[in-house]
Design a protein around this motif. Structure first.
Motif, PDB file in Angstrom:
ATOM      1  N   ILE A  14       0.896  -1.286   0.066  1.00  0.00           N
ATOM      2  CA  ILE A  14      -0.105   0.076  -0.198  1.00  0.00           C
ATOM      3  C   ILE A  14       0.993   1.383   0.078  1.00  0.00           C
ATOM      4  O   ILE A  14       0.493   2.172  -0.720  1.00  0.00           O
ATOM      5  CB  ILE A  14      -1.085  -0.146   1.175  1.00  0.00           C
ATOM      6  CG1 ILE A  14      -1.964   0.925   0.953  1.00  0.00           C
ATOM      7  CG2 ILE A  14      -0.251  -0.008   2.535  1.00  0.00           C
ATOM      8  CD1 ILE A  14      -2.908   0.811  -0.204  1.00  0.00           C
ATOM      9  N   ASP A  15       1.820   1.239   0.721  1.00  0.00           N
ATOM     10  CA  ASP A  15       2.907   2.452   0.599  1.00  0.00           C
ATOM     11  C   ASP A  15       3.807   2.088  -0.153  1.00  0.00           C
ATOM     12  O   ASP A  15       5.099   3.105  -0.045  1.00  0.00           O
ATOM     13  CB  ASP A  15       3.171   2.726   2.256  1.00  0.00           C
ATOM     14  CG  ASP A  15       3.977   1.782   2.818  1.00  0.00           C
ATOM     15  OD1 ASP A  15       4.030   0.352   2.272  1.00  0.00           O
ATOM     16  OD2 ASP A  15       4.628   1.870   3.896  1.00  0.00           O
ATOM     17  N   ARG A  16       4.181   1.175  -1.029  1.00  0.00           N
ATOM     18  CA  ARG A  16       5.133   0.945  -1.950  1.00  0.00           C
ATOM     19  C   ARG A  16       4.598   0.847  -3.412  1.00  0.00           C
ATOM     20  O   ARG A  16       5.678   1.405  -4.355  1.00  0.00           O
ATOM     21  CB  ARG A  16       5.909  -0.366  -1.712  1.00  0.00           C
ATOM     22  CG  ARG A  16       6.444  -0.507  -0.186  1.00  0.00           C
ATOM     23  CD  ARG A  16       7.155  -1.724   0.103  1.00  0.00           C
ATOM     24  NE  ARG A  16       7.615  -1.945   1.403  1.00  0.00           N
ATOM     25  CZ  ARG A  16       7.001  -2.182   2.458  1.00  0.00           C
ATOM     26  NH1 ARG A  16       5.726  -2.400   2.401  1.00  0.00           N
ATOM     27  NH2 ARG A  16       7.753  -2.216   3.556  1.00  0.00           N
ATOM     28  N   ALA A  17       3.456   0.709  -3.876  1.00  0.00           N
ATOM     29  CA  ALA A  17       3.293   0.530  -5.111  1.00  0.00           C
ATOM     30  C   ALA A  17       2.734   1.904  -5.829  1.00  0.00           C
ATOM     31  O   ALA A  17       2.125   2.831  -4.905  1.00  0.00           O
ATOM     32  CB  ALA A  17       2.017  -0.600  -5.367  1.00  0.00           C
ATOM     33  N   CYS A  18       2.958   2.129  -6.892  1.00  0.00           N
ATOM     34  CA  CYS A  18       2.321   3.333  -7.460  1.00  0.00           C
ATOM     35  C   CYS A  18       0.866   3.388  -8.101  1.00  0.00           C
ATOM     36  O   CYS A  18       0.293   4.211  -8.273  1.00  0.00           O
ATOM     37  CB  CYS A  18       3.370   3.970  -8.519  1.00  0.00           C
ATOM     38  SG  CYS A  18       3.301   2.969 -10.114  1.00  0.00           S
ATOM     39  N   MET A  19       0.673   2.167  -8.394  1.00  0.00           N
ATOM     40  CA  MET A  19      -0.528   1.898  -8.885  1.00  0.00           C
ATOM     41  C   MET A  19      -1.183   0.372  -8.653  1.00  0.00           C
ATOM     42  O   MET A  19      -0.143  -0.887  -8.754  1.00  0.00           O
ATOM     43  CB  MET A  19      -0.581   2.012 -10.388  1.00  0.00           C
ATOM     44  CG  MET A  19      -2.060   1.758 -11.160  1.00  0.00           C
ATOM     45  SD  MET A  19      -2.043   2.285 -12.816  1.00  0.00           S
ATOM     46  CE  MET A  19      -2.459   4.145 -12.508  1.00  0.00           C
ATOM     47  N   ILE A  20      -2.467  -0.162  -8.517  1.00  0.00           N
ATOM     48  CA  ILE A  20      -2.757  -1.558  -8.542  1.00  0.00           C
ATOM     49  C   ILE A  20      -3.682  -1.773  -9.697  1.00  0.00           C
ATOM     50  O   ILE A  20      -4.642  -0.977  -9.819  1.00  0.00           O
ATOM     51  CB  ILE A  20      -3.524  -1.696  -7.281  1.00  0.00           C
ATOM     52  CG1 ILE A  20      -2.802  -1.561  -5.914  1.00  0.00           C
ATOM     53  CG2 ILE A  20      -4.038  -3.183  -7.021  1.00  0.00           C
ATOM     54  CD1 ILE A  20      -3.549  -1.715  -4.689  1.00  0.00           C
ATOM     55  N   LYS A  52      -5.777   4.594   6.010  1.00  0.00           N
ATOM     56  CA  LYS A  52      -4.914   4.561   7.350  1.00  0.00           C
ATOM     57  C   LYS A  52      -3.543   5.009   7.079  1.00  0.00           C
ATOM     58  O   LYS A  52      -3.017   5.555   8.056  1.00  0.00           O
ATOM     59  CB  LYS A  52      -4.842   2.900   7.699  1.00  0.00           C
ATOM     60  CG  LYS A  52      -4.056   2.495   8.850  1.00  0.00           C
ATOM     61  CD  LYS A  52      -4.079   1.112   8.990  1.00  0.00           C
ATOM     62  CE  LYS A  52      -3.424   0.679  10.222  1.00  0.00           C
ATOM     63  NZ  LYS A  52      -3.395  -0.768  10.592  1.00  0.00           N
ATOM     64  N   ASN A  53      -3.120   4.803   5.691  1.00  0.00           N
ATOM     65  CA  ASN A  53      -1.774   5.521   5.404  1.00  0.00           C
ATOM     66  C   ASN A  53      -1.648   6.943   5.066  1.00  0.00           C
ATOM     67  O   ASN A  53      -0.721   7.270   4.440  1.00  0.00           O
ATOM     68  CB  ASN A  53      -0.993   4.585   4.524  1.00  0.00           C
ATOM     69  CG  ASN A  53      -0.525   3.132   5.099  1.00  0.00           C
ATOM     70  OD1 ASN A  53       0.623   3.214   5.531  1.00  0.00           O
ATOM     71  ND2 ASN A  53      -1.508   2.216   5.253  1.00  0.00           N
ATOM     72  N   SER A  54      -2.908   7.462   4.977  1.00  0.00           N
ATOM     73  CA  SER A  54      -3.184   8.786   4.567  1.00  0.00           C
ATOM     74  C   SER A  54      -2.622   9.089   2.998  1.00  0.00           C
ATOM     75  O   SER A  54      -1.711   9.944   2.775  1.00  0.00           O
ATOM     76  CB  SER A  54      -2.179   9.787   5.541  1.00  0.00           C
ATOM     77  OG  SER A  54      -2.734   9.678   6.654  1.00  0.00           O
ATOM     78  N   LEU A  55      -2.954   8.073   2.368  1.00  0.00           N
ATOM     79  CA  LEU A  55      -2.546   8.301   0.784  1.00  0.00           C
ATOM     80  C   LEU A  55      -3.978   7.964  -0.183  1.00  0.00           C
ATOM     81  O   LEU A  55      -4.838   7.534   0.252  1.00  0.00           O
ATOM     82  CB  LEU A  55      -1.487   7.492   0.592  1.00  0.00           C
ATOM     83  CG  LEU A  55      -1.369   5.963   0.813  1.00  0.00           C
ATOM     84  CD1 LEU A  55      -2.279   5.076  -0.288  1.00  0.00           C
ATOM     85  CD2 LEU A  55      -0.120   5.417   0.868  1.00  0.00           C
ATOM     86  N   ILE A  56      -3.617   8.307  -1.411  1.00  0.00           N
ATOM     87  CA  ILE A  56      -4.635   8.008  -2.541  1.00  0.00           C
ATOM     88  C   ILE A  56      -3.992   7.099  -3.364  1.00  0.00           C
ATOM     89  O   ILE A  56      -3.039   7.311  -3.854  1.00  0.00           O
ATOM     90  CB  ILE A  56      -5.017   9.240  -3.262  1.00  0.00           C
ATOM     91  CG1 ILE A  56      -5.409  10.189  -2.254  1.00  0.00           C
ATOM     92  CG2 ILE A  56      -5.976   8.812  -4.364  1.00  0.00           C
ATOM     93  CD1 ILE A  56      -6.997  10.125  -1.867  1.00  0.00           C
ATOM     94  N   MET A  57      -4.632   5.901  -3.513  1.00  0.00           N
ATOM     95  CA  MET A  57      -4.110   5.041  -4.320  1.00  0.00           C
ATOM     96  C   MET A  57      -4.918   4.717  -5.558  1.00  0.00           C
ATOM     97  O   MET A  57      -5.783   4.663  -5.843  1.00  0.00           O
ATOM     98  CB  MET A  57      -4.107   3.210  -3.835  1.00  0.00           C
ATOM     99  CG  MET A  57      -3.758   2.143  -4.600  1.00  0.00           C
ATOM    100  SD  MET A  57      -1.991   2.399  -5.014  1.00  0.00           S
ATOM    101  CE  MET A  57      -1.182   2.091  -3.457  1.00  0.00           C
TER     102      MET A  57
END
Length: 230
Positions: free
Chosen positions: A88-94, A112-117
């Motif tokens: 979740i905090d390593r990939a740039c896109m799923i 939870k990690n305060s990011l937009i995936m």
């Protein structure tokens, strides 16, 4: 050898873009490095490639700290909800979101990690029982549902076409994917930007480019055949 392989792929990509009247910059080459050691990935990195794809979350988790920080890791394989924490905090896109259940789990981890995936919806365009992906006719409904979740942003579609000796046999699936992408994009759904179409692998990426792929996933064509012995 890897350098020559990459040059061959790049030449083929350029020719496919030229044949279809597209700009080479409109197609992102993702080097699929599953099962490959960090030394081989670094060799391709030194040739200027920054986007790498992995099928297994554990490989992203393990390779991430061993390689340059500016690598963009793409999660392209089937993703189980209990493995999201690895990427979740390593990939740039799923690329492989194929259910609301998975989208919901990614959303929770992202918040939870305060990011937009950024995510792509995986479509099983050929209807193969052995492959993951939502049915084409159910794709828009999944997108509308998933687009309401926080922490994710839908950026297009992905498909894995059938394995075939003749890439022309997959042209129909790539063409249908492009049409589906355009049709959904025209709906102007909130939190959805259908800017990406991830399709085409070593055996058929040239046809995929001709039919509108913006991302191609090439592994064997760059790294050679894989050994799955562990």
């Amino acid at each position: 050898m890897l350098r020559e392989n990459l040059k061959d792929v790049e030449d083929r990509v350029a020719r496919a873009c030229a044949r279809s009247g597209r700009n080479r910059d409109d197609v992102l080459l993702i080097a699929v490095s599953k099962t490959k050691p960090v030394e081989m990935i670094d060799e391709i990195y030194q040739e200027g490639v920054r986007d790498f794809g992995e099928n297994h979350p554990q490989e992203i988790r393990d390779k991430f700290p061993q390689l340059p920080e500016d690598i963009r890791w793409h999660m392209i394989g089937h993703l189980q909800t209990n493995k999201i924490k690895y990427i979740i905090d390593r990939a740039c896109m799923i690329h492989s979101v194929d259910s609301f259940h998975l989208a919901e789990a990614i959303s929770k981890a992202a918040v939870k990690n305060s990011l937009i995936m950024p995510v792509l919806i995986e479509v099983n365009m050929a209807g193969e029982a052995s492959k993951s992906g939502v049915a084409p006719e159910d794709t828009e409904a999944l997108i509308r549902q998933a687009a309401q979740l926080p922490g994710i942003h839908i950026e297009g579609l992905m498909t894995i076409a059938p394995y075939t000796e003749n890439p022309e046999e997959n042209r129909i699936y790539f063409r249908e994917m492009k049409k589906l992408n355009i049709d959904i994009g025209a709906k102007n759904i909130d939190n959805v930007n259908m800017c990406h179409l991830s399709m085409g692998m070593t055996g058929d990426y040239e046809v995929a480019i001709e039919e509108g792929a913006t991302m191609i996933r090439v592994g064997t064509g760059i790294f050679g055949e894989r050994s799955y012995a562990r």
